[in-house]
Design a protein around this motif. Structure first.
Motif, mmCIF file in Angstrom:
data_model
loop_
_atom_site.group_PDB
_atom_site.id
_atom_site.type_symbol
_atom_site.label_atom_id
_atom_site.label_comp_id
_atom_site.label_asym_id
_atom_site.label_seq_id
_atom_site.Cartn_x
_atom_site.Cartn_y
_atom_site.Cartn_z
ATOM 1 N N GLY A 280 -39.137 24.752 -6.110
ATOM 2 C CA GLY A 280 -38.119 25.047 -5.102
ATOM 3 C C GLY A 280 -38.629 26.009 -4.042
ATOM 4 N N ALA A 281 -39.466 26.955 -4.433
ATOM 5 C CA ALA A 281 -40.054 27.882 -3.465
ATOM 6 C C ALA A 281 -41.171 27.211 -2.667
ATOM 7 C CB ALA A 281 -40.594 29.112 -4.179
ATOM 8 N N LEU A 282 -41.884 26.287 -3.315
ATOM 9 C CA LEU A 282 -42.963 25.583 -2.623
ATOM 10 C C LEU A 282 -42.445 24.558 -1.621
ATOM 11 C CD1 LEU A 282 -45.321 24.954 -5.675
ATOM 12 C CD2 LEU A 282 -45.648 26.616 -3.826
ATOM 13 N N PHE A 283 -41.281 24.004 -1.913
ATOM 14 C CA PHE A 283 -40.685 22.977 -1.058
ATOM 15 C C PHE A 283 -39.248 23.361 -0.733
ATOM 16 C CE2 PHE A 283 -43.855 20.946 -3.773
ATOM 17 C CZ PHE A 283 -44.689 20.402 -2.818
ATOM 18 N N PRO A 284 -39.051 24.351 0.158
ATOM 19 C CA PRO A 284 -37.691 24.798 0.473
ATOM 20 C C PRO A 284 -36.912 23.727 1.242
ATOM 21 C CG PRO A 284 -39.292 25.881 1.892
ATOM 22 C CD PRO A 284 -40.075 25.079 0.893
ATOM 23 N N PHE B 151 -38.149 14.878 -3.357
ATOM 24 C CA PHE B 151 -36.973 14.947 -2.482
ATOM 25 C C PHE B 151 -37.232 15.838 -1.264
ATOM 26 C CE2 PHE B 151 -32.893 16.293 -0.904
ATOM 27 C CZ PHE B 151 -32.083 15.181 -1.029
ATOM 28 N N PHE B 152 -37.645 17.072 -1.489
ATOM 29 C CA PHE B 152 -37.801 18.020 -0.387
ATOM 30 C C PHE B 152 -39.190 17.999 0.233
ATOM 31 C CE2 PHE B 152 -34.216 20.020 -2.692
ATOM 32 C CZ PHE B 152 -33.289 20.007 -1.660
ATOM 33 N N GLY B 153 -40.225 17.813 -0.574
ATOM 34 C CA GLY B 153 -41.582 17.802 -0.045
ATOM 35 C C GLY B 153 -41.890 16.537 0.735
ATOM 36 N N LEU B 154 -41.680 15.394 0.097
ATOM 37 C CA LEU B 154 -41.926 14.102 0.758
ATOM 38 C C LEU B 154 -40.710 13.615 1.537
ATOM 39 C CD1 LEU B 154 -43.851 12.221 -2.081
ATOM 40 C CD2 LEU B 154 -44.802 13.254 0.002
ATOM 41 N N ARG B 155 -39.579 14.297 1.356
ATOM 42 C CA ARG B 155 -38.317 13.903 1.990
ATOM 43 C C ARG B 155 -37.967 12.457 1.636
ATOM 44 N NH1 ARG B 155 -39.295 16.821 7.850
ATOM 45 N NH2 ARG B 155 -39.616 18.876 6.945
ATOM 46 N N ASN B 156 -38.269 12.107 0.423
ATOM 47 C CA ASN B 156 -38.060 10.744 -0.053
ATOM 48 C C ASN B 156 -36.782 10.702 -0.895
ATOM 49 O OD1 ASN B 156 -38.208 8.144 -1.035
ATOM 50 N ND2 ASN B 156 -40.393 8.260 -1.479
ATOM 51 N N ILE B 157 -35.657 10.577 -0.210
ATOM 52 C CA ILE B 157 -34.358 10.598 -0.883
ATOM 53 C C ILE B 157 -34.256 9.429 -1.867
ATOM 54 C CG2 ILE B 157 -31.868 10.471 -0.534
ATOM 55 C CD1 ILE B 157 -32.283 11.699 2.217
ATOM 56 N N ARG B 158 -34.634 8.246 -1.411
ATOM 57 C CA ARG B 158 -34.555 7.068 -2.281
ATOM 58 C C ARG B 158 -35.543 7.173 -3.451
ATOM 59 N NH1 ARG B 158 -33.826 5.609 2.545
ATOM 60 N NH2 ARG B 158 -32.082 4.354 3.237
ATOM 61 N N GLY B 159 -36.743 7.618 -3.187
ATOM 62 C CA GLY B 159 -37.757 7.735 -4.224
ATOM 63 C C GLY B 159 -37.429 8.777 -5.268
ATOM 64 N N SER B 160 -36.552 9.713 -4.926
ATOM 65 C CA SER B 160 -36.163 10.736 -5.900
ATOM 66 C C SER B 160 -35.126 10.227 -6.895
ATOM 67 C CB SER B 160 -35.642 11.982 -5.178
ATOM 68 O OG SER B 160 -34.419 11.706 -4.521
ATOM 69 N N VAL B 161 -34.466 9.110 -6.579
ATOM 70 C CA VAL B 161 -33.413 8.591 -7.468
ATOM 71 C C VAL B 161 -33.959 8.198 -8.844
ATOM 72 C CG1 VAL B 161 -31.704 6.745 -7.797
ATOM 73 C CG2 VAL B 161 -31.842 7.953 -5.602
ATOM 74 N N ALA C 72 -39.859 18.534 -23.264
ATOM 75 C CA ALA C 72 -41.022 18.373 -22.381
ATOM 76 C C ALA C 72 -40.738 17.355 -21.281
ATOM 77 C CB ALA C 72 -42.242 17.949 -23.207
ATOM 78 N N MET C 73 -40.073 16.270 -21.636
ATOM 79 C CA MET C 73 -39.755 15.221 -20.666
ATOM 80 C C MET C 73 -38.831 15.751 -19.560
ATOM 81 S SD MET C 73 -38.033 11.589 -21.634
ATOM 82 C CE MET C 73 -37.556 10.392 -20.418
ATOM 83 N N GLN C 74 -37.819 16.518 -19.938
ATOM 84 C CA GLN C 74 -36.894 17.001 -18.916
ATOM 85 C C GLN C 74 -37.564 17.995 -17.978
ATOM 86 O OE1 GLN C 74 -35.499 20.247 -18.508
ATOM 87 N NE2 GLN C 74 -36.502 21.086 -20.323
ATOM 88 N N ILE C 75 -38.433 18.843 -18.500
ATOM 89 C CA ILE C 75 -39.054 19.838 -17.613
ATOM 90 C C ILE C 75 -40.064 19.163 -16.691
ATOM 91 C CG2 ILE C 75 -41.027 20.745 -18.936
ATOM 92 C CD1 ILE C 75 -38.311 22.840 -17.204
ATOM 93 N N ALA C 76 -40.683 18.080 -17.142
ATOM 94 C CA ALA C 76 -41.602 17.328 -16.283
ATOM 95 C C ALA C 76 -40.842 16.647 -15.142
ATOM 96 C CB ALA C 76 -42.369 16.296 -17.111
ATOM 97 N N PHE C 77 -39.743 15.969 -15.460
ATOM 98 C CA PHE C 77 -38.937 15.347 -14.400
ATOM 99 C C PHE C 77 -38.331 16.396 -13.486
ATOM 100 C CE2 PHE C 77 -38.687 11.440 -17.113
ATOM 101 C CZ PHE C 77 -39.174 10.549 -16.156
ATOM 102 N N ASN C 78 -37.937 17.520 -14.053
ATOM 103 C CA ASN C 78 -37.389 18.619 -13.276
ATOM 104 C C ASN C 78 -38.413 19.096 -12.241
ATOM 105 O OD1 ASN C 78 -36.927 21.515 -12.659
ATOM 106 N ND2 ASN C 78 -35.224 21.320 -14.087
ATOM 107 N N ALA C 79 -39.649 19.263 -12.676
ATOM 108 C CA ALA C 79 -40.711 19.734 -11.777
ATOM 109 C C ALA C 79 -41.067 18.693 -10.717
ATOM 110 C CB ALA C 79 -41.957 20.096 -12.584
ATOM 111 N N LEU C 80 -40.900 17.431 -11.025
ATOM 112 C CA LEU C 80 -41.282 16.350 -10.112
ATOM 113 C C LEU C 80 -40.249 16.069 -9.032
ATOM 114 C CD1 LEU C 80 -43.359 14.142 -9.469
ATOM 115 C CD2 LEU C 80 -42.211 12.693 -11.179
ATOM 116 N N TRP C 81 -38.980 16.252 -9.322
ATOM 117 C CA TRP C 81 -37.931 15.862 -8.389
ATOM 118 C C TRP C 81 -38.021 16.603 -7.049
ATOM 119 C CZ3 TRP C 81 -33.905 17.968 -5.682
ATOM 120 C CH2 TRP C 81 -33.022 17.060 -5.107
ATOM 121 N N THR C 82 -38.165 17.909 -7.075
ATOM 122 C CA THR C 82 -38.151 18.704 -5.845
ATOM 123 C C THR C 82 -39.267 18.324 -4.878
ATOM 124 O OG1 THR C 82 -37.044 20.531 -6.958
ATOM 125 C CG2 THR C 82 -38.200 21.067 -4.913
ATOM 126 N N PRO C 83 -40.522 18.176 -5.309
ATOM 127 C CA PRO C 83 -41.562 17.761 -4.351
ATOM 128 C C PRO C 83 -41.302 16.379 -3.741
ATOM 129 C CG PRO C 83 -42.573 18.613 -6.346
ATOM 130 C CD PRO C 83 -41.103 18.512 -6.615
#
Length: 159
Positions: A20-24, A89-99, A76-87
């Motif tokens: 979240g801090a890396l991809f505000p 959605f916010f990093g790539l701005r890929n709203i559809r790809g974050s679904v 482990a699975m939830q924390i991996a998906f948790n870490a992946l979603w923000t980059p």
């Protein structure tokens, strides 16, 4: 509960949260169409901090129990998906790809909630706010796809 295990799980949680801090959110997010029921911006860090403390508590309680393999796998699975979603959605701005990532996160949190509850009531209960929050986040993610149909993701060379 082993306090050192708690800090290990907490470190993993806050490492995932650091995305979240890396991809505000930034101006791009402010310009998106959002549903009227979007939570206020101040609530997100409050919720995520609370959730990370709760799931670290849950993980530390369950990790030492016999038969905790599935619970730890879902943790482990939830924390991996948790870490992946923000980059995505916010990093790539890929709203559809974050679904699909959000779907994976929801499945993982649901699995973690169930498997933790089977082993330790308090650990399972600690996952309930996370499950509620991820359910709201998934609905918000889907609604933002609907409200922003022309939104294009960034290309890697644009980063």
């Amino acid at each position: 509960m082993d306090i050192w295990l708690f800090f290990i799980f907490l470190g993993a949680s806050f490492a995932a949260g650091a995305t979240g801090a890396l991809f505000p959110t930034g101006e791009w997010y402010k310009g998106l169409n959002k549903p009227s029921w979007t939570p206020p911006n101040w609530l997100f860090p409050v919720m995520w901090t609370s959730i990370y403390l709760l799931i670290a508590f849950a993980g530390a309680r369950v990790a030492v129990l016999d038969g905790s393999a599935y619970a730890m796998a879902f943790w482990a699975m939830q924390i991996a998906f948790n870490a992946l979603w923000t980059p995505v959605f916010f990093g790539l701005r890929n709203i559809r790809g974050s679904v699909p990532i959000m779907v994976g996160l929801w499945v993982a949190v649901t699995g973690a909630t169930i498997t933790h509850m089977q082993l330790d009531f308090w650990a399972g209960l600690a996952f309930v706010p996370y499950l509620v929050w991820v359910t709201v986040a998934a609905a918000l993610n889907l609604e933002m796809v609907r409200l922003n149909p022309d939104q294009q993701a960034l290309k890697l060379q644009d980063l």
